[in-house]
Design a protein around this motif. Structure first.
Motif, PDB file in Angstrom:
ATOM      1  N   GLU A   4       0.853  -1.187   0.000  1.00 46.63           N
ATOM      2  CA  GLU A   4       0.000   0.000   0.000  1.00 46.63           C
ATOM      3  C   GLU A   4       0.887   1.234   0.000  1.00 46.63           C
ATOM      4  OE1 GLU A   4      -3.156   2.420   2.892  1.00 46.63           O
ATOM      5  OE2 GLU A   4      -2.446   0.418   3.455  1.00 46.63           O
ATOM      6  N   VAL A   5       0.619   2.151  -0.911  1.00 45.36           N
ATOM      7  CA  VAL A   5       1.345   3.415  -0.972  1.00 45.36           C
ATOM      8  C   VAL A   5       0.462   4.495  -0.365  1.00 45.36           C
ATOM      9  CG1 VAL A   5       2.455   5.129  -2.455  1.00 45.36           C
ATOM     10  CG2 VAL A   5       2.599   2.693  -3.039  1.00 45.36           C
ATOM     11  N   ARG A   6       0.923   5.067   0.734  1.00 48.20           N
ATOM     12  CA  ARG A   6       0.121   6.030   1.481  1.00 48.20           C
ATOM     13  C   ARG A   6       0.823   7.390   1.480  1.00 48.20           C
ATOM     14  NH1 ARG A   6      -0.817   4.103   7.402  1.00 48.20           N
ATOM     15  NH2 ARG A   6      -2.022   2.537   6.257  1.00 48.20           N
ATOM     16  N   PRO A   7       0.227   8.422   0.847  1.00 48.11           N
ATOM     17  CA  PRO A   7       0.868   9.742   0.825  1.00 48.11           C
ATOM     18  C   PRO A   7       1.104  10.284   2.226  1.00 48.11           C
ATOM     19  CG  PRO A   7      -0.917   9.631  -0.772  1.00 48.11           C
ATOM     20  CD  PRO A   7      -1.023   8.389   0.075  1.00 48.11           C
ATOM     21  N   LEU A   8       2.243  10.981   2.380  1.00 44.92           N
ATOM     22  CA  LEU A   8       2.607  11.591   3.659  1.00 44.92           C
ATOM     23  C   LEU A   8       2.503  13.105   3.636  1.00 44.92           C
ATOM     24  CD1 LEU A   8       5.747   9.441   4.573  1.00 44.92           C
ATOM     25  CD2 LEU A   8       3.500   9.355   5.686  1.00 44.92           C
ATOM     26  N   GLY A   9       2.607  13.702   2.465  1.00 39.76           N
ATOM     27  CA  GLY A   9       2.568  15.151   2.361  1.00 39.76           C
ATOM     28  C   GLY A   9       1.994  15.574   1.030  1.00 39.76           C
ATOM     29  N   GLU A  10       1.589  16.835   0.959  1.00 38.98           N
ATOM     30  CA  GLU A  10       0.998  17.348  -0.286  1.00 38.98           C
ATOM     31  C   GLU A  10       2.060  17.582  -1.349  1.00 38.98           C
ATOM     32  OE1 GLU A  10      -1.632  21.211  -1.787  1.00 38.98           O
ATOM     33  OE2 GLU A  10      -1.486  20.724   0.354  1.00 38.98           O
ATOM     34  N   MET A  11       3.237  18.064  -0.951  1.00 38.98           N
ATOM     35  CA  MET A  11       4.293  18.388  -1.897  1.00 38.98           C
ATOM     36  C   MET A  11       5.162  17.186  -2.264  1.00 38.98           C
ATOM     37  SD  MET A  11       4.599  21.411  -3.224  1.00 38.98           S
ATOM     38  CE  MET A  11       2.827  21.472  -3.513  1.00 38.98           C
ATOM     39  N   ALA A  12       5.327  16.256  -1.341  1.00 38.95           N
ATOM     40  CA  ALA A  12       6.167  15.083  -1.562  1.00 38.95           C
ATOM     41  C   ALA A  12       5.920  14.125  -0.410  1.00 38.95           C
ATOM     42  CB  ALA A  12       7.649  15.458  -1.624  1.00 38.95           C
ATOM     43  N   GLY A  13       6.444  12.907  -0.559  1.00 40.98           N
ATOM     44  CA  GLY A  13       6.424  11.955   0.534  1.00 40.98           C
ATOM     45  C   GLY A  13       5.334  10.920   0.442  1.00 40.98           C
ATOM     46  N   ALA A  14       5.734   9.649   0.556  1.00 39.00           N
ATOM     47  CA  ALA A  14       4.787   8.541   0.642  1.00 39.00           C
ATOM     48  C   ALA A  14       5.403   7.440   1.476  1.00 39.00           C
ATOM     49  CB  ALA A  14       4.423   8.018  -0.747  1.00 39.00           C
ATOM     50  N   GLU A  15       4.554   6.740   2.208  1.00 41.34           N
ATOM     51  CA  GLU A  15       4.951   5.600   3.011  1.00 41.34           C
ATOM     52  C   GLU A  15       4.477   4.339   2.305  1.00 41.34           C
ATOM     53  OE1 GLU A  15       4.210   3.995   7.601  1.00 41.34           O
ATOM     54  OE2 GLU A  15       3.172   5.763   6.832  1.00 41.34           O
ATOM     55  N   ILE A  16       5.337   3.333   2.232  1.00 36.46           N
ATOM     56  CA  ILE A  16       4.953   2.061   1.634  1.00 36.46           C
ATOM     57  C   ILE A  16       4.717   1.055   2.746  1.00 36.46           C
ATOM     58  CG2 ILE A  16       5.608   0.193   0.086  1.00 36.46           C
ATOM     59  CD1 ILE A  16       7.145   2.138  -1.577  1.00 36.46           C
TER      60      ILE A  16
END
Length: 279
Positions: A4-16
């Motif tokens: 699962e790819v879960r965004p962490l921020g609006e500008m950048a960043g995701a947690e897998i």
């Protein structure tokens, strides 16, 4: 378990979620991580308790690691991994002198090489109980928000990058002979990403002498204007570290900076992946 790819921020960043680096990575898993990397620019994989050999094997799935050239920062077991710890960075040889944090001003890794690093991996070995975050600037968004007349002015220009650049915003002043004679490179200020085709403003304020063919005064005026535009919090993602995080970020379209707001030990293991000339 599906990733699962879960965004962490609006500008950048995701947690897998669901990724275990201790297990072999198949082609589908590598492709999923790469897609998230290109879409979000910063990818975080939590709770990775892996040794150096496995860390290097994982990094090699996403690019070719290259050696740490400054001996004092290289890991004692392999120069393919460097240690980020303020204890290694002192301005005098006195062990009681105040250690300095590295990378606290906005920068992108190894831009002073002809082929700058494609990506950086950082493994959080020990983090302070508070502070020590890493901030990122989305340079695609910075470019897209530039006024059209500024884009036209900047588009044909190239920046001169050096390890010991005239324009530096760091406390580090002592250099070894190898560092003083370090590499120099010239790169376009507007960079086209070699995988996505998106444009970004390509700067490294701490490693730029100026603009090719321009006087220092004229270079400084334009670079200050660009920095004022880029250094806005609206373009920023801020990563709050947890122990055993592995972060992978794209040096082709990001700048980053470490926060120097902690007193406890902060130790990271870094791997740099080789890149191409940004032309």
């Amino acid at each position: 378990m599906a990733l699962e790819v879960r965004p962490l921020g609006e500008m950048a960043g995701a947690e897998i979620i669901g990724l275990d680096f201790s297990a072999p990575l198949d082609d589908e898993t590598v492709a999923t991580v790469n897609r998230a990397f290109l879409d979000h620019h910063v990818v975080c994989i939590r709770d990775q308790q892996i040794d150096l050999d496995r860390y290097l094997a994982v990094a090699s799935c996403f690019g070719a690691p290259h050696a740490q050239k400054i001996p004092k920062f290289a890991h004692p077991d392999t120069d393919m991994v460097s240690i980020l710890s303020r204890e290694l960075n002192r301005e005098t040889d006195d062990p009681n002198s105040k250690p300095l944090a590295r990378g606290t001003f906005w920068h992108t890794d190894h831009s002073y090489h002809r082929e700058p690093s494609k990506a950086t991996l950082l493994h959080a070995i020990q983090i302070p109980s508070s502070g020590g975050d890493t901030r990122f600037l989305n340079m695609h968004a910075v470019y897209e928000a530039m006024p059209d007349d500024l884009k036209k002015r900047v588009d044909p220009l190239r920046g001169v990058h050096r390890l010991t650049a005239r324009r530096q915003f760091t406390g580090v002043r002592r250099r070894t002979d190898d560092e003083v004679d370090g590499p120099r490179a010239v790169h376009p200020l507007i960079r086209t990403h070699d995988e996505t085709g998106r444009k970004s403003l390509y700067m490294n304020p701490n490693r730029m002498d100026g603009i090719e063919g321009w006087s220092d005064a004229d270079s400084d005026a334009l670079l200050e204007e660009l920095q004022e535009h880029a250094f806005q919090t609206r373009f920023e993602y801020r990563h709050r570290w947890r122990p055993d995080d592995v972060l992978i970020w794209d040096n082709r379209c990001l700048m980053h900076a470490a926060m120097d707001d902690y007193t406890e030990t902060r130790r990271m293991h870094r791997i740099l992946l080789t890149g191409r000339e940004p032309y």
